[in-house]
Motif scaffolding. Structure first.
Motif, PDB file in Angstrom:
ATOM      1  N   ASN A  61       0.828  -1.208   0.000  1.00 59.25           N
ATOM      2  CA  ASN A  61       0.000   0.000   0.000  1.00 59.25           C
ATOM      3  C   ASN A  61       0.863   1.259   0.000  1.00 59.25           C
ATOM      4  O   ASN A  61       0.527   2.253  -0.654  1.00 59.25           O
ATOM      5  N   TYR A  62       1.978   1.204   0.736  1.00 57.55           N
ATOM      6  CA  TYR A  62       2.914   2.340   0.719  1.00 57.55           C
ATOM      7  C   TYR A  62       3.464   2.541  -0.685  1.00 57.55           C
ATOM      8  O   TYR A  62       3.546   3.677  -1.178  1.00 57.55           O
ATOM      9  N   HIS A  63       3.850   1.444  -1.330  1.00 54.26           N
ATOM     10  CA  HIS A  63       4.389   1.529  -2.686  1.00 54.26           C
ATOM     11  C   HIS A  63       3.352   2.113  -3.641  1.00 54.26           C
ATOM     12  O   HIS A  63       3.681   2.955  -4.502  1.00 54.26           O
ATOM     13  N   ASP A  64       2.099   1.706  -3.508  1.00 54.48           N
ATOM     14  CA  ASP A  64       1.043   2.234  -4.376  1.00 54.48           C
ATOM     15  C   ASP A  64       0.883   3.740  -4.201  1.00 54.48           C
ATOM     16  O   ASP A  64       0.631   4.468  -5.173  1.00 54.48           O
ATOM     17  N   ALA A  65       1.059   4.206  -2.956  1.00 56.81           N
ATOM     18  CA  ALA A  65       0.861   5.627  -2.664  1.00 56.81           C
ATOM     19  C   ALA A  65       2.077   6.477  -3.008  1.00 56.81           C
ATOM     20  O   ALA A  65       1.937   7.665  -3.326  1.00 56.81           O
ATOM     21  N   ASN A  66       3.282   5.885  -2.942  1.00 61.38           N
ATOM     22  CA  ASN A  66       4.506   6.673  -3.083  1.00 61.38           C
ATOM     23  C   ASN A  66       5.368   6.302  -4.287  1.00 61.38           C
ATOM     24  O   ASN A  66       6.370   6.972  -4.554  1.00 61.38           O
ATOM     25  N   GLY A  67       5.016   5.229  -4.982  1.00 63.32           N
ATOM     26  CA  GLY A  67       5.772   4.850  -6.162  1.00 63.32           C
ATOM     27  C   GLY A  67       7.105   4.206  -5.881  1.00 63.32           C
ATOM     28  O   GLY A  67       7.927   4.039  -6.789  1.00 63.32           O
ATOM     29  N   ARG A  68       7.360   3.778  -4.655  1.00 64.51           N
ATOM     30  CA  ARG A  68       8.606   3.117  -4.279  1.00 64.51           C
ATOM     31  C   ARG A  68       8.385   2.422  -2.943  1.00 64.51           C
ATOM     32  O   ARG A  68       7.401   2.670  -2.246  1.00 64.51           O
ATOM     33  N   LEU A  69       9.334   1.570  -2.574  1.00 69.91           N
ATOM     34  CA  LEU A  69       9.292   0.949  -1.257  1.00 69.91           C
ATOM     35  C   LEU A  69       9.697   1.970  -0.198  1.00 69.91           C
ATOM     36  O   LEU A  69      10.422   2.934  -0.492  1.00 69.91           O
ATOM     37  N   PRO A  70       9.264   1.794   1.056  1.00 71.37           N
ATOM     38  CA  PRO A  70       9.701   2.699   2.127  1.00 71.37           C
ATOM     39  C   PRO A  70      11.210   2.603   2.315  1.00 71.37           C
ATOM     40  O   PRO A  70      11.816   1.560   2.041  1.00 71.37           O
ATOM     41  N   ILE A  71      11.812   3.677   2.789  1.00 75.79           N
ATOM     42  CA  ILE A  71      13.266   3.741   2.899  1.00 75.79           C
ATOM     43  C   ILE A  71      13.716   3.888   4.341  1.00 75.79           C
ATOM     44  O   ILE A  71      12.951   4.268   5.219  1.00 75.79           O
ATOM     45  N   SER A  72      14.973   3.567   4.577  1.00 82.49           N
ATOM     46  CA  SER A  72      15.634   3.811   5.855  1.00 82.49           C
ATOM     47  C   SER A  72      16.829   4.724   5.603  1.00 82.49           C
ATOM     48  O   SER A  72      17.463   4.647   4.553  1.00 82.49           O
ATOM     49  N   THR A  73      17.125   5.575   6.578  1.00 86.63           N
ATOM     50  CA  THR A  73      18.278   6.458   6.444  1.00 86.63           C
ATOM     51  C   THR A  73      19.065   6.475   7.737  1.00 86.63           C
ATOM     52  O   THR A  73      18.503   6.342   8.820  1.00 86.63           O
ATOM     53  N   THR A  74      20.368   6.645   7.631  1.00 90.64           N
ATOM     54  CA  THR A  74      21.188   6.780   8.820  1.00 90.64           C
ATOM     55  C   THR A  74      21.138   8.225   9.305  1.00 90.64           C
ATOM     56  O   THR A  74      20.989   9.156   8.511  1.00 90.64           O
ATOM     57  N   TYR A  75      21.227   8.421  10.618  1.00 88.24           N
ATOM     58  CA  TYR A  75      21.163   9.786  11.137  1.00 88.24           C
ATOM     59  C   TYR A  75      22.390  10.577  10.676  1.00 88.24           C
ATOM     60  O   TYR A  75      23.471  10.034  10.478  1.00 88.24           O
ATOM     61  N   GLY A  76      22.201  11.861  10.508  1.00 90.60           N
ATOM     62  CA  GLY A  76      23.314  12.736  10.174  1.00 90.60           C
ATOM     63  C   GLY A  76      23.741  12.715   8.724  1.00 90.60           C
ATOM     64  O   GLY A  76      24.731  13.342   8.358  1.00 90.60           O
ATOM     65  N   ASP A  77      23.017  11.993   7.872  1.00 93.84           N
ATOM     66  CA  ASP A  77      23.373  11.946   6.453  1.00 93.84           C
ATOM     67  C   ASP A  77      22.763  13.158   5.766  1.00 93.84           C
ATOM     68  O   ASP A  77      21.599  13.175   5.395  1.00 93.84           O
ATOM     69  N   THR A  78      23.557  14.193   5.597  1.00 92.51           N
ATOM     70  CA  THR A  78      23.043  15.455   5.062  1.00 92.51           C
ATOM     71  C   THR A  78      22.762  15.394   3.573  1.00 92.51           C
ATOM     72  O   THR A  78      22.172  16.308   3.016  1.00 92.51           O
ATOM     73  N   GLY A  79      23.161  14.343   2.919  1.00 94.56           N
ATOM     74  CA  GLY A  79      22.929  14.247   1.488  1.00 94.56           C
ATOM     75  C   GLY A  79      21.555  13.732   1.129  1.00 94.56           C
ATOM     76  O   GLY A  79      21.191  13.698  -0.048  1.00 94.56           O
ATOM     77  N   ALA A  80      20.779  13.332   2.119  1.00 94.13           N
ATOM     78  CA  ALA A  80      19.486  12.717   1.842  1.00 94.13           C
ATOM     79  C   ALA A  80      18.349  13.717   1.996  1.00 94.13           C
ATOM     80  O   ALA A  80      18.435  14.660   2.770  1.00 94.13           O
ATOM     81  N   PRO A  81      17.276  13.526   1.244  1.00 93.24           N
ATOM     82  CA  PRO A  81      16.078  14.339   1.468  1.00 93.24           C
ATOM     83  C   PRO A  81      15.444  13.941   2.785  1.00 93.24           C
ATOM     84  O   PRO A  81      15.686  12.861   3.312  1.00 93.24           O
ATOM     85  N   ALA A  82      14.643  14.837   3.360  1.00101.58           N
ATOM     86  CA  ALA A  82      13.974  14.520   4.611  1.00101.58           C
ATOM     87  C   ALA A  82      13.047  13.327   4.417  1.00101.58           C
ATOM     88  O   ALA A  82      12.442  13.180   3.354  1.00101.58           O
ATOM     89  N   PRO A  83      12.920  12.439   5.424  1.00 98.51           N
ATOM     90  CA  PRO A  83      13.628  12.464   6.699  1.00 98.51           C
ATOM     91  C   PRO A  83      15.015  11.830   6.591  1.00 98.51           C
ATOM     92  O   PRO A  83      15.191  10.844   5.900  1.00 98.51           O
ATOM     93  N   THR A  84      15.996  12.393   7.294  1.00 98.64           N
ATOM     94  CA  THR A  84      17.373  11.903   7.190  1.00 98.64           C
ATOM     95  C   THR A  84      17.939  11.486   8.534  1.00 98.64           C
ATOM     96  O   THR A  84      19.140  11.421   8.691  1.00 98.64           O
TER      97      THR A  84
END
Length: 306
Positions: A61-84
């Motif tokens: 359902n998340y993929h249907d709504a967002n066009g991709r699988l949900p993601i995980s990010t490491t804290y402090g990674d300034t190169g990523a879009p929010a949430p990071t």
């Protein structure tokens, strides 16, 4: 001599008869107890299967709504879009498992962050919500009934809600340098599974799973007491690798290169949700090469989930 008027033989059990009855009862209990335990485990395993089914549906359902699988990010990674800030993929699907309130409670983490000084949890609201357990992410076969754990090393001794279900990052090993197919990928990019830190750099879509949705493992079981990285909402606690066999014994749960794997309290294997949304029990006796192959999304193997 004749008996007196109205006298009768005294009724009752002899000691031997009582001992025989007690022995029979003990035997019956001994025969019934394993059957009762089997029924309980069957019910727990069914509930665990249902948990994974709900998680798989939420991912779809998340993929249907967002066009991709949900993601995980490491804290402090300034190169990523929010949430990071260390938010795991499980946090992203909370609205799709009827946990909108907790998701909204964690919203400050988009700016406040899971990380920060000494890896502390920043913000009282955030700290309160990360201690909230969710039954959908706890396998009832796990005898550890505590809703939270203090073993997550980033936040020890802050209690953190536990998680029994991890996304499949692929068949890479954890930790250490190297360029082989076993090289660590969780902290960069290039993992060949579906969930890992920094996957935002190469968002995964179902169409990119060229090995086939029905041939690719998506989410599997883990045991928090065997892996300190089992916090429910944090990106360090929501994925595992198939570089280790199912139910590999762990002597040190804090030894993360060796603890990141899939294991369960079910006899002989563990439950997995596949990318097509189905749930299978995968035996720990599965051929290891085949197991590693069904954990990748686009390597081109012809292996199938047994």
């Amino acid at each position: 001599m004749s008996r007196g008027f109205g006298s009768r033989p005294r009724a009752g059990f002899t000691l031997i008869e009582l001992l025989v009855v007690i022995a029979i009862i003990a035997i019956l209990i001994g025969l019934l107890l394993p059957a009762v335990q089997k029924v309980r485990e069957a019910a727990a395993r069914s509930k665990c299967t249902n948990n994974l089914k709900q998680i798989a549906l939420a991912v779809h359902n998340y993929h249907d709504a967002n066009g991709r699988l949900p993601i995980s990010t490491t804290y402090g990674d300034t190169g990523a879009p929010a949430p990071t800030t260390g938010r795991g993929w499980i946090t992203e699907i909370l609205p799709y498992v009827e946990q909108e309130a907790i998701f909204r409670g964690l919203e400050p983490s988009r700016t406040v962050g899971f990380g920060g000084g000494a890896n502390a949890l920043n913000g009282s609201n955030l700290t309160a919500f990360v201690t909230t357990p969710i039954a959908t992410f706890r396998c009832p076969s796990d005898p550890d009934t505590k809703p939270t754990t203090t073993r997550e090393f980033q936040w020890n001794p802050t209690p953190i809600a536990q998680n029994n279900y991890k996304g499949v990052m692929g068949n890479h090993r954890m930790g250490g340098a190297g360029t082989s197919e076993y090289a660590d990928c969780h902290n960069t990019i290039g993992c060949n599974g579906l969930f890992y830190r920094n996957v935002y750099r190469e968002p995964i879509r179902f169409v990119t799973i060229t090995d086939g949705l029905s041939n690719t493992l998506m989410v599997g079981e883990d045991i928090p007491t065997q892996n300190d990285h089992s916090s429910l909402y944090y990106s360090n606690g929501d994925y595992g690798t198939c570089n280790w066999p199912i139910n590999k014994a762990v002597t040190d749960p804090s030894d993360w290169p060796n603890a990141f794997g899939f294991r369960s309290y079910h006899t002989g294997g563990a439950n997995f949700a596949l990318a097509d949304g189905s749930v299978r029990f995968v035996a720990q006796s599965i051929d290891f090469a085949n197991y590693r192959a069904i954990c990748t999304r686009n390597v081109g193997e012809t292996a199938q989930v047994p």
